[in-house]
Design a protein around this motif. Structure first.
Motif, PDB file in Angstrom:
ATOM      1  N   HIS A 148      -3.049  -0.081   8.143  1.00 41.65           N
ATOM      2  CA  HIS A 148      -3.455   0.624   6.927  1.00 41.65           C
ATOM      3  C   HIS A 148      -3.229   2.128   7.090  1.00 41.65           C
ATOM      4  CE1 HIS A 148      -6.108   1.188   3.341  1.00 41.65           C
ATOM      5  NE2 HIS A 148      -6.491   2.283   3.983  1.00 41.65           N
ATOM      6  N   VAL A 149      -3.681   2.679   8.208  1.00 40.89           N
ATOM      7  CA  VAL A 149      -3.523   4.105   8.463  1.00 40.89           C
ATOM      8  C   VAL A 149      -2.048   4.472   8.573  1.00 40.89           C
ATOM      9  CG1 VAL A 149      -3.982   5.948  10.124  1.00 40.89           C
ATOM     10  CG2 VAL A 149      -5.797   4.328   9.524  1.00 40.89           C
ATOM     11  N   THR A 150      -1.277   3.639   9.263  1.00 42.36           N
ATOM     12  CA  THR A 150       0.157   3.910   9.405  1.00 42.36           C
ATOM     13  C   THR A 150       0.842   3.938   8.036  1.00 42.36           C
ATOM     14  OG1 THR A 150       0.228   2.918  11.611  1.00 42.36           O
ATOM     15  CG2 THR A 150       2.307   3.057  10.413  1.00 42.36           C
ATOM     16  N   ALA A 151       0.471   3.003   7.174  1.00 41.00           N
ATOM     17  CA  ALA A 151       1.062   2.960   5.829  1.00 41.00           C
ATOM     18  C   ALA A 151       0.713   4.218   5.040  1.00 41.00           C
ATOM     19  CB  ALA A 151       0.587   1.720   5.089  1.00 41.00           C
ATOM     20  N   LEU A 152      -0.525   4.687   5.157  1.00 40.00           N
ATOM     21  CA  LEU A 152      -0.924   5.892   4.424  1.00 40.00           C
ATOM     22  C   LEU A 152      -0.247   7.138   4.984  1.00 40.00           C
ATOM     23  CD1 LEU A 152      -4.737   5.316   3.810  1.00 40.00           C
ATOM     24  CD2 LEU A 152      -2.877   5.159   2.146  1.00 40.00           C
ATOM     25  N   ARG A 153      -0.133   7.223   6.278  1.00 36.95           N
ATOM     26  CA  ARG A 153       0.568   8.371   6.863  1.00 36.95           C
ATOM     27  C   ARG A 153       2.019   8.415   6.397  1.00 36.95           C
ATOM     28  NH1 ARG A 153      -1.965   7.562  12.944  1.00 36.95           N
ATOM     29  NH2 ARG A 153      -3.838   8.876  12.681  1.00 36.95           N
ATOM     30  N   ALA A 154       2.652   7.251   6.382  1.00 36.69           N
ATOM     31  CA  ALA A 154       4.045   7.188   5.934  1.00 36.69           C
ATOM     32  C   ALA A 154       4.158   7.507   4.448  1.00 36.69           C
ATOM     33  CB  ALA A 154       4.623   5.810   6.226  1.00 36.69           C
ATOM     34  N   ALA A 155       3.253   6.974   3.657  1.00 34.77           N
ATOM     35  CA  ALA A 155       3.311   7.183   2.203  1.00 34.77           C
ATOM     36  C   ALA A 155       3.109   8.642   1.839  1.00 34.77           C
ATOM     37  CB  ALA A 155       2.249   6.318   1.519  1.00 34.77           C
ATOM     38  N   THR A 156       2.127   9.289   2.455  1.00 34.64           N
ATOM     39  CA  THR A 156       1.865  10.676   2.113  1.00 34.64           C
ATOM     40  C   THR A 156       3.001  11.582   2.578  1.00 34.64           C
ATOM     41  OG1 THR A 156       0.454  10.807   4.095  1.00 34.64           O
ATOM     42  CG2 THR A 156      -0.632  10.459   1.980  1.00 34.64           C
ATOM     43  N   ALA A 157       3.611  11.262   3.722  1.00 34.77           N
ATOM     44  CA  ALA A 157       4.769  12.032   4.167  1.00 34.77           C
ATOM     45  C   ALA A 157       5.936  11.851   3.194  1.00 34.77           C
ATOM     46  CB  ALA A 157       5.176  11.595   5.573  1.00 34.77           C
ATOM     47  N   GLU A 158       6.158  10.617   2.760  1.00 39.27           N
ATOM     48  CA  GLU A 158       7.260  10.342   1.836  1.00 39.27           C
ATOM     49  C   GLU A 158       7.038  11.014   0.488  1.00 39.27           C
ATOM     50  OE1 GLU A 158       9.440   6.446  -0.235  1.00 39.27           O
ATOM     51  OE2 GLU A 158       8.104   6.187   1.494  1.00 39.27           O
ATOM     52  N   ALA A 159       5.794  11.004   0.003  1.00 38.24           N
ATOM     53  CA  ALA A 159       5.499  11.586  -1.304  1.00 38.24           C
ATOM     54  C   ALA A 159       5.312  13.102  -1.249  1.00 38.24           C
ATOM     55  CB  ALA A 159       4.243  10.934  -1.884  1.00 38.24           C
ATOM     56  N   GLY A 160       5.173  13.639  -0.043  1.00 32.45           N
ATOM     57  CA  GLY A 160       4.997  15.077   0.099  1.00 32.45           C
ATOM     58  C   GLY A 160       3.623  15.566  -0.318  1.00 32.45           C
ATOM     59  N   VAL A 161       2.589  14.752  -0.044  1.00 30.98           N
ATOM     60  CA  VAL A 161       1.217  15.136  -0.383  1.00 30.98           C
ATOM     61  C   VAL A 161       0.380  15.182   0.883  1.00 30.98           C
ATOM     62  CG1 VAL A 161       1.453  14.130  -2.683  1.00 30.98           C
ATOM     63  CG2 VAL A 161       0.443  12.757  -0.834  1.00 30.98           C
ATOM     64  N   ALA A 162      -0.831  15.693   0.763  1.00 31.22           N
ATOM     65  CA  ALA A 162      -1.703  15.862   1.925  1.00 31.22           C
ATOM     66  C   ALA A 162      -2.503  14.596   2.204  1.00 31.22           C
ATOM     67  CB  ALA A 162      -2.645  17.038   1.706  1.00 31.22           C
ATOM     68  N   TYR A 163      -2.827  14.412   3.475  1.00 32.75           N
ATOM     69  CA  TYR A 163      -3.641  13.279   3.906  1.00 32.75           C
ATOM     70  C   TYR A 163      -4.743  13.799   4.818  1.00 32.75           C
ATOM     71  CZ  TYR A 163      -4.924   8.928   6.318  1.00 32.75           C
ATOM     72  OH  TYR A 163      -5.612   7.862   6.846  1.00 32.75           O
ATOM     73  N   LEU A 164      -5.991  13.551   4.453  1.00 33.12           N
ATOM     74  CA  LEU A 164      -7.109  13.913   5.331  1.00 33.12           C
ATOM     75  C   LEU A 164      -7.229  12.848   6.411  1.00 33.12           C
ATOM     76  CD1 LEU A 164      -9.466  15.709   6.095  1.00 33.12           C
ATOM     77  CD2 LEU A 164     -10.908  14.389   4.537  1.00 33.12           C
ATOM     78  N   ASP A 165      -6.702  13.142   7.570  1.00 33.55           N
ATOM     79  CA  ASP A 165      -6.651  12.174   8.661  1.00 33.55           C
ATOM     80  C   ASP A 165      -7.898  12.326   9.527  1.00 33.55           C
ATOM     81  OD1 ASP A 165      -6.022  10.459  10.721  1.00 33.55           O
ATOM     82  OD2 ASP A 165      -3.917  11.063  10.807  1.00 33.55           O
ATOM     83  N   LEU A 195       0.833  -1.201   0.000  1.00 31.65           N
ATOM     84  CA  LEU A 195       0.000   0.000   0.000  1.00 31.65           C
ATOM     85  C   LEU A 195       0.867   1.250   0.000  1.00 31.65           C
ATOM     86  CD1 LEU A 195      -2.764   1.394   0.211  1.00 31.65           C
ATOM     87  CD2 LEU A 195      -2.572   1.152   2.713  1.00 31.65           C
ATOM     88  N   ARG A 196       1.867   1.257   0.856  1.00 26.94           N
ATOM     89  CA  ARG A 196       2.741   2.436   0.923  1.00 26.94           C
ATOM     90  C   ARG A 196       3.412   2.687  -0.419  1.00 26.94           C
ATOM     91  NH1 ARG A 196       7.443   3.706   5.442  1.00 26.94           N
ATOM     92  NH2 ARG A 196       8.478   5.381   4.284  1.00 26.94           N
ATOM     93  N   VAL A 223      -4.937  12.678  -0.282  1.00 27.33           N
ATOM     94  CA  VAL A 223      -5.350  11.283  -0.113  1.00 27.33           C
ATOM     95  C   VAL A 223      -6.507  11.249   0.884  1.00 27.33           C
ATOM     96  CG1 VAL A 223      -4.641   8.997   0.681  1.00 27.33           C
ATOM     97  CG2 VAL A 223      -3.063  10.393  -0.690  1.00 27.33           C
ATOM     98  N   VAL A 224      -7.589  10.577   0.489  1.00 30.36           N
ATOM     99  CA  VAL A 224      -8.823  10.540   1.292  1.00 30.36           C
ATOM    100  C   VAL A 224      -9.129   9.086   1.626  1.00 30.36           C
ATOM    101  CG1 VAL A 224     -11.264  11.131   1.364  1.00 30.36           C
ATOM    102  CG2 VAL A 224      -9.653  12.613   0.131  1.00 30.36           C
ATOM    103  N   ASN A 225      -9.097   8.747   2.908  1.00 31.06           N
ATOM    104  CA  ASN A 225      -9.225   7.356   3.340  1.00 31.06           C
ATOM    105  C   ASN A 225     -10.322   7.202   4.384  1.00 31.06           C
ATOM    106  OD1 ASN A 225      -8.366   4.563   4.097  1.00 31.06           O
ATOM    107  ND2 ASN A 225      -7.738   5.601   5.968  1.00 31.06           N
ATOM    108  N   ASN A 226     -11.074   6.075   4.295  1.00 30.63           N
ATOM    109  CA  ASN A 226     -12.101   5.767   5.286  1.00 30.63           C
ATOM    110  C   ASN A 226     -11.993   4.341   5.807  1.00 30.63           C
ATOM    111  OD1 ASN A 226     -14.354   8.002   5.719  1.00 30.63           O
ATOM    112  ND2 ASN A 226     -13.527   8.204   3.642  1.00 30.63           N
ATOM    113  N   HIS A 227     -10.813   3.763   5.728  1.00 30.70           N
ATOM    114  CA  HIS A 227     -10.565   2.441   6.311  1.00 30.70           C
ATOM    115  C   HIS A 227      -9.520   2.644   7.407  1.00 30.70           C
ATOM    116  CE1 HIS A 227      -9.901  -1.773   6.839  1.00 30.70           C
ATOM    117  NE2 HIS A 227      -8.657  -1.708   6.411  1.00 30.70           N
ATOM    118  N   PHE A 228      -9.858   2.254   8.637  1.00 30.57           N
ATOM    119  CA  PHE A 228      -9.071   2.713   9.774  1.00 30.57           C
ATOM    120  C   PHE A 228      -8.317   1.613  10.519  1.00 30.57           C
ATOM    121  CE2 PHE A 228     -12.685   5.774   9.358  1.00 30.57           C
ATOM    122  CZ  PHE A 228     -11.917   6.790   8.785  1.00 30.57           C
ATOM    123  N   GLU A 229      -8.073   0.490   9.889  1.00 27.81           N
ATOM    124  CA  GLU A 229      -7.220  -0.526  10.512  1.00 27.81           C
ATOM    125  C   GLU A 229      -5.837   0.091  10.747  1.00 27.81           C
ATOM    126  OE1 GLU A 229      -5.945  -5.104   9.506  1.00 27.81           O
ATOM    127  OE2 GLU A 229      -7.998  -4.425   9.161  1.00 27.81           O
TER     128      GLU A 229
END
Length: 246
Positions: free
Chosen positions: A124-141, A94-95, A115-121
């Motif tokens: 999964h959330v940790t991977a998205l937080r890491a991915a958006t930080a690495e890619a330099g994009v926004a994440y609606l947490d 995922l990341r 990035v807009v996410n509604n799955h909160f396992e």
């Protein structure tokens, strides 16, 4: 709503050269059980619904052009593995996928991505937080305390997988996908998901969700779903405007 994938290549080039700053929305979900009444794709449906509403709301904005990317349907959903239909991918997968998609777009000049996410396992959330930080994009947490405080009582309670909160959202967008006969017969199931996860429980059955839901799905209504979509869209539009400014 303008779907990015509906554009031609010359239209994308024109978008980049145009006077309005493009902001791309990437909906993310999962394929996992949502009780005996709601569809496997509930989380993706909610993310896509938010993105469509935000794009429509900002359609006349003089400074921003908001487009919705094809959704990422698969996520990390190990908690639902005991039930038919669960399809989980590894957190690293995922990341990497999110990073690659965002970098491919940024390389063309699309640097404003949410990035807009509604799955909160948690994984999964940790991977998205890491991915958006690495890619330099926004994440609606949506798990940030300030965002949680604006959502429904059931969402704030933490007992909200395929319950009244999520089922109402599906009823607002795709009522044909909800088995309302089954929904009305389901008794409330109270499971504090954050507490169960903190205690080390790693699957729905172990948490006491032997039918893959918690909360009170029988109380779900399309009206509540519409109201909740309004709030979720408010949160997303606020972030889009921040991204557009910076």
């Amino acid at each position: 709503m303008t779907a990015f994938s509906h554009l031609t290549s010359p239209q994308v080039a024109a978008l980049l050269a145009g006077p309005r700053a493009p902001v791309l929305l990437l909906p993310v979900g999962a394929v996992e059980p949502h009780g005996p009444h709601a569809p496997l794709g509930t989380d993706r449906l909610i993310s896509t619904g938010m993105c469509a509403r935000a794009a429509d709301r900002l359609a006349g904005d003089p400074d921003l052009e908001v487009l919705v990317l094809p959704a990422l349907n698969y996520g990390v959903t190990d908690f639902g593995a005991a039930f038919p239909g669960a399809v989980s991918i590894r957190p690293d997968t995922l990341r990497a996928l999110v990073v690659d998609v965002c970098r491919a777009l940024a390389g063309q000049g699309f640097e404003r991505i949410v990035v807009v996410n509604n799955h909160f396992e948690p994984a999964h959330v940790t991977a998205l937080r890491a991915a958006t930080a690495e890619a330099g994009v926004a994440y609606l947490d949506l798990l940030r305390r300030a965002n949680v405080a604006r959502l429904t009582d059931e969402f704030r309670s933490g007992s909200c997988h395929a319950g009244q909160y999520e089922t109402s959202l599906v009823l607002a967008d795709r009522p044909d996908l909800v088995d309302t006969t089954a929904m009305r017969e389901l008794p409330p199931v109270t499971v504090d998901l954050p507490a169960a996860m903190s205690a080390g429980r790693t699957d729905f059955v172990e948490m006491g969700m032997d039918r893959a839901y918690c909360g009170a799905p029988a109380g779900a209504t399309a009206a509540e779903g519409t109201s909740t979509f309004d709030t979720l869209t408010d949160l997303l539009v606020e972030l889009i405007r921040e991204v557009g400014r910076g």
